[in-house]
Design a protein around this motif. Structure first.
Motif, PDB file in Angstrom:
ATOM      1  N   ALA A 176       1.884   1.822  -3.474  1.00  0.00           N
ATOM      2  CA  ALA A 176       0.710   1.845  -4.603  1.00  0.00           C
ATOM      3  C   ALA A 176       0.332   3.671  -4.220  1.00  0.00           C
ATOM      4  O   ALA A 176      -0.086   3.560  -4.753  1.00  0.00           O
ATOM      5  CB  ALA A 176       0.032   1.285  -3.808  1.00  0.00           C
ATOM      6  N   GLU A 177       0.946   4.421  -3.237  1.00  0.00           N
ATOM      7  CA  GLU A 177       0.237   5.794  -2.682  1.00  0.00           C
ATOM      8  C   GLU A 177       0.492   6.089  -4.127  1.00  0.00           C
ATOM      9  O   GLU A 177       1.811   6.203  -4.229  1.00  0.00           O
ATOM     10  CB  GLU A 177       1.092   6.475  -1.372  1.00  0.00           C
ATOM     11  CG  GLU A 177       0.725   6.977  -0.936  1.00  0.00           C
ATOM     12  CD  GLU A 177      -0.178   7.393  -0.799  1.00  0.00           C
ATOM     13  OE1 GLU A 177      -0.887   6.792   0.484  1.00  0.00           O
ATOM     14  OE2 GLU A 177      -1.015   8.202  -0.732  1.00  0.00           O
ATOM     15  N   GLY A 178       0.240   7.394  -4.889  1.00  0.00           N
ATOM     16  CA  GLY A 178      -0.002   8.364  -5.841  1.00  0.00           C
ATOM     17  C   GLY A 178       0.522   7.714  -7.355  1.00  0.00           C
ATOM     18  O   GLY A 178       1.071   8.524  -8.013  1.00  0.00           O
ATOM     19  N   MET A 179       0.770   6.193  -7.293  1.00  0.00           N
ATOM     20  CA  MET A 179       1.065   4.939  -8.746  1.00  0.00           C
ATOM     21  C   MET A 179      -0.234   5.853  -9.758  1.00  0.00           C
ATOM     22  O   MET A 179      -0.782   6.213  -9.999  1.00  0.00           O
ATOM     23  CB  MET A 179       0.815   4.023  -8.418  1.00  0.00           C
ATOM     24  CG  MET A 179      -0.280   3.160  -8.763  1.00  0.00           C
ATOM     25  SD  MET A 179      -0.157   1.897  -8.246  1.00  0.00           S
ATOM     26  CE  MET A 179      -2.021   1.096  -8.356  1.00  0.00           C
ATOM     27  N   LEU A 180       0.454   6.248 -10.889  1.00  0.00           N
ATOM     28  CA  LEU A 180       0.203   6.600 -12.207  1.00  0.00           C
ATOM     29  C   LEU A 180      -0.706   5.380 -12.996  1.00  0.00           C
ATOM     30  O   LEU A 180      -1.453   5.614 -13.095  1.00  0.00           O
ATOM     31  CB  LEU A 180       0.874   7.369 -13.040  1.00  0.00           C
ATOM     32  CG  LEU A 180       0.822   7.729 -13.705  1.00  0.00           C
ATOM     33  CD1 LEU A 180      -0.436   9.138 -13.283  1.00  0.00           C
ATOM     34  CD2 LEU A 180       1.454   9.035 -14.798  1.00  0.00           C
ATOM     35  N   GLU A 238       0.800  -1.248  -0.351  1.00  0.00           N
ATOM     36  CA  GLU A 238      -0.206   0.174  -0.164  1.00  0.00           C
ATOM     37  C   GLU A 238       0.939   1.778   0.035  1.00  0.00           C
ATOM     38  O   GLU A 238       0.466   2.075  -0.418  1.00  0.00           O
ATOM     39  CB  GLU A 238      -1.071   0.178   0.917  1.00  0.00           C
ATOM     40  CG  GLU A 238      -1.840   1.138   1.083  1.00  0.00           C
ATOM     41  CD  GLU A 238      -2.992   1.652   2.048  1.00  0.00           C
ATOM     42  OE1 GLU A 238      -3.002   0.065   2.677  1.00  0.00           O
ATOM     43  OE2 GLU A 238      -4.015   1.565   2.040  1.00  0.00           O
ATOM     44  N   TYR A 278      -6.262  -0.503  -3.914  1.00  0.00           N
ATOM     45  CA  TYR A 278      -5.839   0.605  -3.099  1.00  0.00           C
ATOM     46  C   TYR A 278      -5.850   2.065  -4.736  1.00  0.00           C
ATOM     47  O   TYR A 278      -5.953   2.878  -3.689  1.00  0.00           O
ATOM     48  CB  TYR A 278      -4.018   0.309  -3.401  1.00  0.00           C
ATOM     49  CG  TYR A 278      -3.225  -0.460  -2.320  1.00  0.00           C
ATOM     50  CD1 TYR A 278      -4.290  -1.170  -1.770  1.00  0.00           C
ATOM     51  CD2 TYR A 278      -2.705  -1.609  -3.198  1.00  0.00           C
ATOM     52  CE1 TYR A 278      -3.581  -1.771  -0.589  1.00  0.00           C
ATOM     53  CE2 TYR A 278      -2.224  -2.591  -2.010  1.00  0.00           C
ATOM     54  CZ  TYR A 278      -2.322  -2.688  -1.047  1.00  0.00           C
ATOM     55  OH  TYR A 278      -1.996  -3.360  -0.183  1.00  0.00           O
ATOM     56  N   ALA A 279      -6.409   1.987  -5.765  1.00  0.00           N
ATOM     57  CA  ALA A 279      -6.520   2.727  -6.654  1.00  0.00           C
ATOM     58  C   ALA A 279      -6.965   2.984  -7.610  1.00  0.00           C
ATOM     59  O   ALA A 279      -6.405   1.539  -8.199  1.00  0.00           O
ATOM     60  CB  ALA A 279      -5.126   4.002  -7.047  1.00  0.00           C
TER      61      ALA A 279
END
Lengths: 287, 177
Positions: free
Chosen positions: B83-87, B80, B114-115
């Motif tokens: 994964a924070e801020g992944m494009l 996680e 996550y996103a």
């Protein structure tokens, strides 16, 4: 490249689903396991294929024949097991028609009024299904799918739609652990795949399965469907497993749960302009 | 300086580190450690315990970072964070190891949760004879038809470039939709 693996990792139900969806033609061979002493990627002992245990043939995604290595699958044995020939009749026919191929023998038996064509087709179909239902419960065994390998032209082949086989097979899988591990989270929702009308054509569902299907909606969790239908966790897991393996429903997160597994906060995607992505594309193209 | 980030994930030994090594302009900053488990040692000698890190500089103002996740579940607390801020993200699957398909699908679903960023699935080791083809993999992993499932050989720079480009095209498509 042949499909190969072990049914403990990729179950026979999953294999049938793949063969059905891909419309494959060929024969699936399942073997006895021979220990190799090596480990696979999950740390389980790698098994090499040993003696052939079963073979199942498919034509354009339909089941057409199946046999177990340790079971006589010629027509006389099949009709005998189906009760269409008694033991004495089977013994006499075996003696007299020792080298006669199944198709020719079927004609002889029909002409001699031993059996009807319907008896033959029904018995062969039941034999094929019995073999497949049996191997659906196998939890170990190397397999290989050989494209375009089919039984000889002397065999009687009865095409059977795999969807119903898969559903029935799933009904027979009673192990609670397996169902639990497949669907650990009843707070998932269900949705229909694309072209649901096409997929449901010709499908025979039980009353319980229809009750679940009638509640399929991304807004309804499986737990809610279970409560609405007064079902147990095992019952709902078994039904959802069968419907999913047959490709009739798909598991999704309900809207409220998207992005928040286990209470995690969603991580929003960064605000990136398209021009930035275009620059990345140009750069990678020129690497 | 703007930085953007992509995550390369997948099961243990699916080729994530190799993938980043093939394209990164710097020596990959790897946190691989010698494997202590006898079982896993038979698969490979070292494994990623925190992350792999690669870089592609676009120009003075823009850098792309590639983060490879640890494949073993016991290090999933890192996922996680990475994964924070992944494009977008790439899910690597070892096409020759059906025993890892279930894990690959599970990792894919975890990262999707996550996103809601675009992703592609890279069917690695397609140069090997026992590799499952991408059509069969799509069914086995139950990948939606609108998700790209791409043949890949992580050791090949061209193959890795193609996977990253396809992911970027998906990102553009999403921006334009």
């Amino acid at each position: 490249m042949p499909l190969q693996g072990n049914v403990r990792d990729f179950s026979t139900t999953q294999l049938l689903n793949l063969i059905n969806l891909a419309g494959k033609t060929g024969t699936l061979f399942i073997f006895d396991s021979v220990r190799t002493g090596e480990k696979d990627a999950l740390g389980a002992e790698k098994m090499a294929p040993g003696k052939e245990r079963s073979r199942v043939a498919f034509k354009t995604g339909k089941l057409i024949a199946a046999s177990l290595h340790n079971q006589d699958s010629n027509l006389v044995a099949v009709l005998n097991r189906a009760g269409r020939l008694n033991d004495e009749q089977a013994r006499i026919i075996r003696e007299r028609a020792k080298n006669t191929a199944d198709k020719a023998l079927a004609l002889l038996l029909i002409n001699a009024n031993y059996v009807t064509q319907k008896d033959v087709v029904g018995a062969v179909q039941q034999h094929t299904l019995d073999v497949v239902y049996n191997l659906l419960t196998w939890v170990e065994g190397p397999f290989r799918f050989e494209d375009n390998v089919l039984p000889g032209s002397d065999r009687i082949l009865v095409p059977i739609d795999l969807e119903n086989v898969i559903i029935e097979g799933a009904r027979r899988i009673r192990e609670i652990e397996q169902l639990n591990s497949h669907l650990p989270n009843l707070d998932m929702a269900l949705k229909f795949p694309e072209n649901p009308r096409e997929k449901f054509k010709g499908i025979h569902l039980s009353v319980e399965e229809w009750r679940v299907v009638s509640f399929v909606n991304p807004k309804n969790t499986i737990r809610q469907i279970m409560k609405q239908n007064n079902m147990s966790e095992i019952e709902i897991r078994r039904i959802v497993y069968g419907l999913e393996q047959a490709g009739l429903v798909e598991l999704i997160k309900p809207p409220a749960a998207v992005g928040a597994p286990g209470g995690s906060r969603p991580n929003p995607a960064p605000q990136v302009q398209k021009s930035v992505v275009d620059r990345l594309i140009d750069r990678i193209k020129n690497i | 300086m703007q930085t953007v980030k992509m995550v390369i994930t997948g099961p243990f030994s699916s080729g994530k580190t190799e993938f980043i090594r093939s394209i990164s302009e710097i020596d990959v900053v790897s946190t691989e450690r010698e494997i202590t488990s006898e079982t896993e040692r038979q698969i490979k000698e070292a494994t990623t315990v925190a992350m792999d890190f690669g870089r592609i500089t676009v120009d003075d103002d823009l850098v792309l970072y590639l983060f490879g996740t640890p494949g073993q579940r016991r290090f999933d607390f890192m996922w996680e964070i990475l994964a924070e801020g992944m494009l977008g993200f790439v899910v690597m699957v070892d096409s020759t190891k059906p025993e890892t398909f279930r894990e690959a699908k599970s990792i894919l679903e975890t990262f999707r949760a996550y996103a809601p960023t675009p992703y592609v699935v890279a069917a690695n080791k397609q140069d090997q004879a026992e590799a499952w083809n991408t059509d069969d993999l799509r069914i086995a992993l139950r990948i939606d038809p609108d998700v790209k499932l791409l043949p890949c050989v992580a050791r090949s720079k061209d193959s890795v470039k193609e996977v990253l480009l396809q992911l970027l095209y998906s990102i553009v498509d999403e921006m334009e939709s």
